[in-house]
Design a protein around this motif. Sequence first.
Motif, short mmCIF file in Angstrom:
data_model
loop_
_atom_site.label_atom_id
_atom_site.label_comp_id
_atom_site.label_asym_id
_atom_site.label_seq_id
_atom_site.Cartn_x
_atom_site.Cartn_y
_atom_site.Cartn_z
N PHE A 1 -21.06 29.92 -34.81
CA PHE A 1 -21.44 28.51 -34.97
C PHE A 1 -20.85 27.98 -36.27
CE2 PHE A 1 -24.96 30.44 -32.53
CZ PHE A 1 -24.87 29.66 -31.38
N LEU B 1 -25.08 21.52 -25.98
CA LEU B 1 -25.03 20.55 -27.09
C LEU B 1 -24.48 19.22 -26.62
CD1 LEU B 1 -23.81 22.72 -30.09
CD2 LEU B 1 -26.07 21.76 -29.74
N ALA C 1 -22.18 17.59 -29.81
CA ALA C 1 -21.12 18.37 -30.42
C ALA C 1 -19.92 17.49 -30.77
CB ALA C 1 -20.69 19.51 -29.52
N VAL D 1 -20.68 22.93 -34.04
CA VAL D 1 -21.93 22.16 -34.14
C VAL D 1 -21.67 20.91 -34.97
CG1 VAL D 1 -23.46 24.16 -33.86
CG2 VAL D 1 -22.69 23.52 -36.15
N THR E 1 -23.81 23.77 -41.61
CA THR E 1 -24.14 24.39 -40.33
C THR E 1 -25.59 24.90 -40.42
OG1 THR E 1 -21.84 25.01 -39.91
CG2 THR E 1 -23.51 26.22 -38.70
N VAL F 1 -30.15 20.42 -33.15
CA VAL F 1 -29.11 21.35 -32.70
C VAL F 1 -29.64 22.76 -32.45
CG1 VAL F 1 -27.05 22.59 -33.51
CG2 VAL F 1 -27.11 20.10 -33.56
#
Length: 304
Positions: free
Chosen positions: A160, A294, A298, A178, A25, A264
């Motif tokens: 996230f 996103l 995503a 994400v 992430t 992102v």
Amino acid sequence: AMEHEEKKDARMGDRLLVVFDMDRTMVGDLVSLSDRDNIETNIEWTWWPEGQHYGLSVEEIKPYLKRGMVRPGLIKFVEYLQEIGATIVVYTHSEQRWASKVTQGIEEIAGFKFIHRLFSRQDCRDGHPTFPARKSLQYITEELRKEGLDWATVERAVMFDDDGNVLGGGDQMRLVRVPTYDYWEPCQWNEVVTPELLEKNDEDCREVVRQSVIEWGVAKPSYGKPDEELTEEEKEKDEKWAEQLKKKHQLQLSYNKVAKLDGVWRQIKDCFKTTPDLEDENMETLPVRLRRALGNNAKPNKRF
């Protein structure tokens, strides 16, 4: 007039809690680094070279972070979050000791501290069997309130994570999944733990190392056996292993070109910038707006 002044000084994110997962992430695939760290730090060595530290140091981790392990745009996004007064925490399933080295490395590269608190494996279901899922925003906001962040509630948080199932119950509403960040680099697990070092340790110790590295797939299946004692079958297994490992590494390295183009955090930052304020009403819809920003990104990345 006084009241008016106060309002002006208050920043948009003063009551915003941003929760980041760490692996894949904020950073890429650190498995080869954590494998080495794990072996050096979690085995009961009977002999260890004098003056040699256990595990990877922050200084040894930093070059990897600089080369591409830190997800593009992350530093700029946290800079923005600091500007608006947000509180940032990291919530990882990694072990505390390892995660604190990685996060310290990220902060040193950024050039400023931004992590209010690090929650790690003991704060996951591993340490709390009653959690409805692996991680719990309910739990970490309670912890933060205990230390004086009175406003910290699940409703004031956004999380996230590249794992869409990591939160359960009402927490799920606050999750923005994400796409995984797949940057990867090799790291020799046996740079310090050489055959010479192993020879100086007792049999139990050697056996634990042998089992671990074979099980993790980082050493050949016959690892620890003298070459002259190997059967044809064992030699064949070793060759197959080496071939598969080479293929796997080539595949992992091939993702790096794409990973470096990752946008992102830029998209997420842009979405925050178009949010007029973070009063309760906007806070409620924030995760939805971020997910929408996103868009297709995503969805799980197609590999081919």
